[in-house]
Design an enzyme around this catalytic site. Structure first.
Site, PDB file in Angstrom:
ATOM      1  N   HIS A   7       0.859  -1.182   0.000  1.00  0.00           N
ATOM      2  CA  HIS A   7       0.000   0.000   0.000  1.00  0.00           C
ATOM      3  C   HIS A   7       0.899   1.236   0.000  1.00  0.00           C
ATOM      4  O   HIS A   7       2.030   1.193   0.500  1.00  0.00           O
ATOM      5  CB  HIS A   7      -0.891   0.029   1.233  1.00  0.00           C
ATOM      6  CG  HIS A   7      -1.943  -1.027   1.244  1.00  0.00           C
ATOM      7  ND1 HIS A   7      -3.001  -0.989   2.126  1.00  0.00           N
ATOM      8  CD2 HIS A   7      -2.113  -2.149   0.505  1.00  0.00           C
ATOM      9  CE1 HIS A   7      -3.778  -2.042   1.922  1.00  0.00           C
ATOM     10  NE2 HIS A   7      -3.249  -2.767   0.939  1.00  0.00           N
ATOM     11  N   GLU A  19       0.949   3.848   1.822  1.00  0.00           N
ATOM     12  CA  GLU A  19       1.411   4.213   3.161  1.00  0.00           C
ATOM     13  C   GLU A  19       2.590   3.352   3.604  1.00  0.00           C
ATOM     14  O   GLU A  19       3.578   3.845   4.154  1.00  0.00           O
ATOM     15  CB  GLU A  19       0.286   4.073   4.200  1.00  0.00           C
ATOM     16  CG  GLU A  19      -0.949   4.891   3.919  1.00  0.00           C
ATOM     17  CD  GLU A  19      -2.028   4.092   3.200  1.00  0.00           C
ATOM     18  OE1 GLU A  19      -1.732   3.466   2.146  1.00  0.00           O
ATOM     19  OE2 GLU A  19      -3.169   4.092   3.677  1.00  0.00           O
ATOM     20  N   CYS A  36      -6.133   1.786   5.932  1.00  0.00           N
ATOM     21  CA  CYS A  36      -6.732   0.540   6.408  1.00  0.00           C
ATOM     22  C   CYS A  36      -6.120   0.183   7.767  1.00  0.00           C
ATOM     23  O   CYS A  36      -5.200   0.846   8.252  1.00  0.00           O
ATOM     24  CB  CYS A  36      -6.493  -0.583   5.391  1.00  0.00           C
ATOM     25  SG  CYS A  36      -4.775  -1.121   5.280  1.00  0.00           S
ATOM     26  N   CYS A  79      -2.276  -0.466   7.609  1.00  0.00           N
ATOM     27  CA  CYS A  79      -1.491   0.754   7.490  1.00  0.00           C
ATOM     28  C   CYS A  79      -1.566   1.590   8.773  1.00  0.00           C
ATOM     29  O   CYS A  79      -0.565   2.171   9.199  1.00  0.00           O
ATOM     30  CB  CYS A  79      -1.947   1.552   6.281  1.00  0.00           C
ATOM     31  SG  CYS A  79      -1.552   0.730   4.716  1.00  0.00           S
TER      32      CYS A  79
END
Length: 152
Positions: free
Chosen positions: A56, A58, A86, A89
Site C-alpha cells: 500500500h 502508506e 486501512c 497501514c
C-alpha cells in the site's frame, strides 16, 4: 488552507494518478518532515505490480523513509494519503510513531481510522497520531470512484 491548495495532498494525488496508470488502486501517499516540510518519501500503491498485499502507498513511504533515516521510528513526520488508511497501514503508522495523518477520502468499507477497526482508538495502540480527515476529499474520492467505475 483551501482544499485545492494543499501541496502535499496534491503530490499524493499525483502518486495516486500514477498508480491508476499502472492499473493499481489509485491511492497515493507523501511522508513529510513536520518541522521542515521536506518530503521524506512519496509513493502510490504497487500491490499488483509487486504481487505484495502489503504494498500500500502508506507502507511504501514508511519503509522508504525509515530506511533513509536509519530508524523504524519517524516521530515528527506527517503522512498525507488520499484514502483513509486501512487497519494494516494504521498499525504501521502507530508503530512508526508518525505524528500526524492527513487523509482525503473516507473509507467506510476498508478504513481503519474513522471506520472499521479504529486502530488508534484501541487501548492497545502504541501511539496515537493526530488525524485530520476529509482534506481535498472531493478530488480524492472522485479519482477512486472514476477508476473503479471504469473497471466495472
Amino acid at each position: 488552507m483551501q482544499e485545492s491548495r494543499n501541496p502535499y495532498m496534491n503530490r499524493a494525488l499525483a502518486q495516486a494518478e500514477a498508480a491508476a496508470g499502472r492499473g493499481e488502486s489509485p491511492i497515493g501517499a507523501v511522508l513529510v518532515d513536520g518541522a521542515s516540510g521536506a518530503v521524506l518519501a512519496e509513493a502510490g500503491n504497487r500491490v499488483e505490480e509487486l504481487s505484495d498485499p502489503t504494498a500500500h502507498a502508506e507502507m511504501l513511504v514508511i519503509r522508504a523513509a525509515a530506511e533513509k533515516q536509519g530508524s523504524p521510528r519517524l516521530g515528527g513526520a506527517h503522512l498525507y494519503v488520499t484514502l483513509e488508511p486501512c487497519a494494516m497501514c494504521a498499525s504501521a503508522i502507530s508503530h512508526a510513531r508518525i505524528d500526524r495523518v492527513i487523509f482525503g477520502a473516507y473509507d467506510p468499507k476498508g478504513g481503519g481510522v474513522d471506520h472499521g477497526a479504529r486502530v488508534f482508538d484501541r487501548p492497545t495502540c502504541h501511539h496515537r497520531p493526530d488525524v485530520v480527515g476529509g482534506v481535498m476529499e472531493g478530488a480524492c474520492a472522485a479519482l477512486l470512484r472514476n477508476f473503479f467505475k471504469a473497471r466495472r
